[in-house]
Design an enzyme around this catalytic site. Structure first.
Site, PDB file in Angstrom:
ATOM      1  N   CYS A 176       0.861  -1.176   0.000  1.00 19.91           N
ATOM      2  CA  CYS A 176       0.000   0.000   0.000  1.00 19.91           C
ATOM      3  C   CYS A 176       0.900   1.230   0.000  1.00 19.91           C
ATOM      4  O   CYS A 176       1.463   1.611   1.020  1.00 19.91           O
ATOM      5  CB  CYS A 176      -0.897  -0.009   1.237  1.00 19.91           C
ATOM      6  N   ILE A 177       1.056   1.826  -1.157  1.00 19.94           N
ATOM      7  CA  ILE A 177       1.942   2.979  -1.262  1.00 19.94           C
ATOM      8  C   ILE A 177       1.322   3.951  -2.249  1.00 19.94           C
ATOM      9  O   ILE A 177       0.721   3.554  -3.244  1.00 19.94           O
ATOM     10  CB  ILE A 177       3.370   2.539  -1.702  1.00 19.94           C
TER      11      ILE A 177
END
Ligand SMILES: [Zn+2]
Ligand SMILES: [Zn+2]
Ligand SMILES: [Zn+2]
Lengths: 173, 404
Positions: free
Chosen positions: A97-98
């Site tokens: 999750c970036i």
């Protein structure tokens, strides 16, 4: 006289170009390698990432699967550590999750700045470099693994111990 | 090996040696490319921030976000301006590129030979200097040492040297026909001996004998005819069975055509939509969403086409063929899958063809040089992750290496 026909052939060509450049130039400081898992499928890559120095991840080598959509690079690819990585910004199934992998329309946390999100001029190399700096510096504002976030915030020693133990286990030590 | 061959068939800045050995070549090749698709700008346009992209690439992006993908400065589609100078620079560079690659490759070959066999190059043996690109982009050591694979030819001897001063002979090899353009009027007679094939990269028609240099050129040259793509839609336009009849198409008159305005589809009835499509001789089949998508896409590719110089533009029939192909992909995506893996699976034949062609290239290009190829491309492994191998910059001109 142009060489574009459909979106998917743009995607394929762009992926081949990226791979060719990675092959030709290597990655900065040899921090990672990335390429298609098999020659018959350019839309699924594997990346091997070296744990950055002076972090708990140092010494580890982490494999991640990259899955590209047929309208790449208009849409970003997905990145999943296999096996999953214990990190505040990695879901328990390994998905990273970036913000650089999020489009403006899909911001799960509402904390991300537009300037950090995906755009079609981003690339595998830029994303993996961002992930490497994310390994060094977790972003607690957009946490994906809440338990890990808490541990990182409240008991850094234990976080470091778990990460290091998992690396030793991975290396078979 | 197939992967390595495929990669070779892709044109990109790393075809040239690194900045140290050939200053400026990589950056030049990079500067003329779109950062979205990685290819030379096609219908280059500039945004108010100064960044540039292919017209179609940026229009596709702007359907999602009205900003510059590089710097994120807001920019509406109406702010796009075509960049004619850039387009001319690209036309010049793409025609010069095969020759430049050839020269770079020859130069590398000659260095390799001198290193392997220093006794044949007395001047180098004495001062221990290697031939190198100087910062002016010329060879710093000009002595023509004995060479087994090259011939010195005076400039006048070769068609492709016609622009060169006779004082500066260029090294060329025997295969000097690659920059020759195919005369499309010869194609029909040539069909029997030299079949027309579809390029695995751009899907356009190319004479089989020209497919390799065509791919080398980034699919810019050696197009055999422009008719091939239209096949699918010929049924719709039976009167235009020949793609050649450009003069009958409405883009050929001298008046600069107007851009098409965007429509607000929300209020439109299906009947009106069909009329709008008919106006542009587009199919009127499908549900309302399909009609809208078709019309939207048509406006996008039509307007993007106008950002090409008049002589580079596609005809409306070619645009219709592009639209038809786009719809194929789109309906495929919608009905079955959303990821590239399945797309590629379903188009296995195309990809197999691509690999077959690439293999042909590899056999053709690599066999003769096996004997001296101690440092060829790192062939990515075919099972497991294909690891990136760093270094070996001077191996990257392999694309243009010649048979000896
Ligand atoms: Zn582009
Ligand atoms: Zn910009
Ligand atoms: Zn082509």
């Amino acid at each position: 006289m142009n060489s574009r026909s459909t979106n998917s052939s743009t995607a394929l060509r762009r992926l081949m170009t990226e791979y060719k450049q990675l092959t030709a130039n290597g990655s900065p400081d040899g921090m990672f390698t990335a390429g298609p898992i098999s020659e018959s499928d350019f839309f699924t890559w594997e990346a091997l990432i070296c744990g950055p120095k002076d972090t708990p991840f140092e010494g580890g080598i982490f494999a991640a699967k990259l899955t590209f959509p047929s309208d790449y690079p208009l849409s970003p690819f997905k990145m999943k550590f296999e096996p999953p990585l214990f990190h505040p910004n990695v879901y328990s199934d390994g998905t990273v999750c970036i913000s650089i992998l999020h489009t403006p329309g899909d911001d799960p946390t509402q904390y991300e700045h537009a300037s950090e999100r995906w755009s079609p001029v981003q690339s595998v190399e830029k994303v993996i470099l961002s992930v490497i700096s994310m390994l060094a510096e977790p972003n607690l504002e957009s946490g994906a693994n809440i338990d890990c976030c808490k541990l990182y915030r409240d008991n850094r020693e234990e976080y470091v111990r778990i990460v290091k133990a998992s690396i030793r286990e991975q290396l078979g030590l | 090996m197939d992967t390595a061959a495929l990669l070779k068939s892709v044109s990109d800045p790393s075809d040239f040696p690194d900045e140290k050995s050939a200053p400026g070549l990589r950056s030049l090749d990079h500067a003329l490319r779109c950062n979205i698709c990685g290819e030379f700008f096609d219908g280059p346009v500039t945004l108010p921030c100064g960044h540039g992209f292919c017209s179609l690439c940026i229009r596709e992006h702007m359907r999602q976000e009205s900003n510059c993908p590089m710097c994120r400065v807001a920019a509406p589609e109406s702010s796009l301006r075509k960049n004619i100078a850039m387009e001319e620079a690209i036309a010049a560079w793409t025609s010069a590129r095969p020759l430049v690659l050839r020269l770079v490759s020859d130069e590398k070959k000659s260095i390799t030979e001198r290193e392997a066999n220093p006794s044949t190059t007395p001047s180098n043996a004495v001062n221990g200097k290697k031939r190198k690109w100087s910062s002016e982009g010329t060879f710093t050591t000009q002595e023509a040492g004995p060479s087994k694979v090259q011939k010195e030819k005076p400039a006048g001897d070769s068609r492709k040297n016609s622009g060169q001063s006779p004082k500066s002979p260029i090294r060329v090899d025997e295969r000097d026909d690659e920059v020759e353009m195919v005369n499309t009027s010869d194609i029909e007679e040539a069909d029997a001996v030299d079949p027309v094939v579809n390029c695995p990269m751009c899907a356009k028609s190319v004479l089989e004998s020209r497919i390799n240099p065509h791919i080398d050129s980034g699919c810019k040259i050696f197009l055999a005819s422009k008719g091939q793509n239209v096949n699918n839609w010929l049924k719709i336009f039976p009167g235009r069975a020949k793609g050649k009849e450009k003069q009958t198409d409405d883009t050929s008159n001298d008046v600069e055509p107007d851009r098409l305005p965007k429509a607000s589809y929300g209020v439109l009835k299906e009947k009106k939509l069909r009329e709008m499509l008919q106006e542009h001789k587009l199919p009127t089949t499908g549900d309302k969403a399909t009609l809208i998508a078709r019309h939207q896409r048509w406006i996008m590719i039509y307007n993007a086409n106008l950002d090409r110089a008049a002589k580079q533009r596609k005809t409306n029939n070619e645009l219709r063929a592009d639209l038809a192909r786009w719809e194929e992909t789109r309906s495929f995506k919608k009905d079955q899958v959303s990821d590239g893996v399945a797309y590629q699976e379903a188009h296995k034949n195309e990809f197999n063809q691509m690999i077959k062609d690439a293999r042909k290239r590899l056999v053709k290009k690599e066999t003769p040089e096996k004997s001296r190829s101690t440092t060829t491309h790192a062939a990515p492994s075919t099972s497991g992750p294909s690891n990136v191998v760093a270094g070996g910059d001077d191996d990257n001109v392999a694309d243009s290496q010649d048979e000896s």
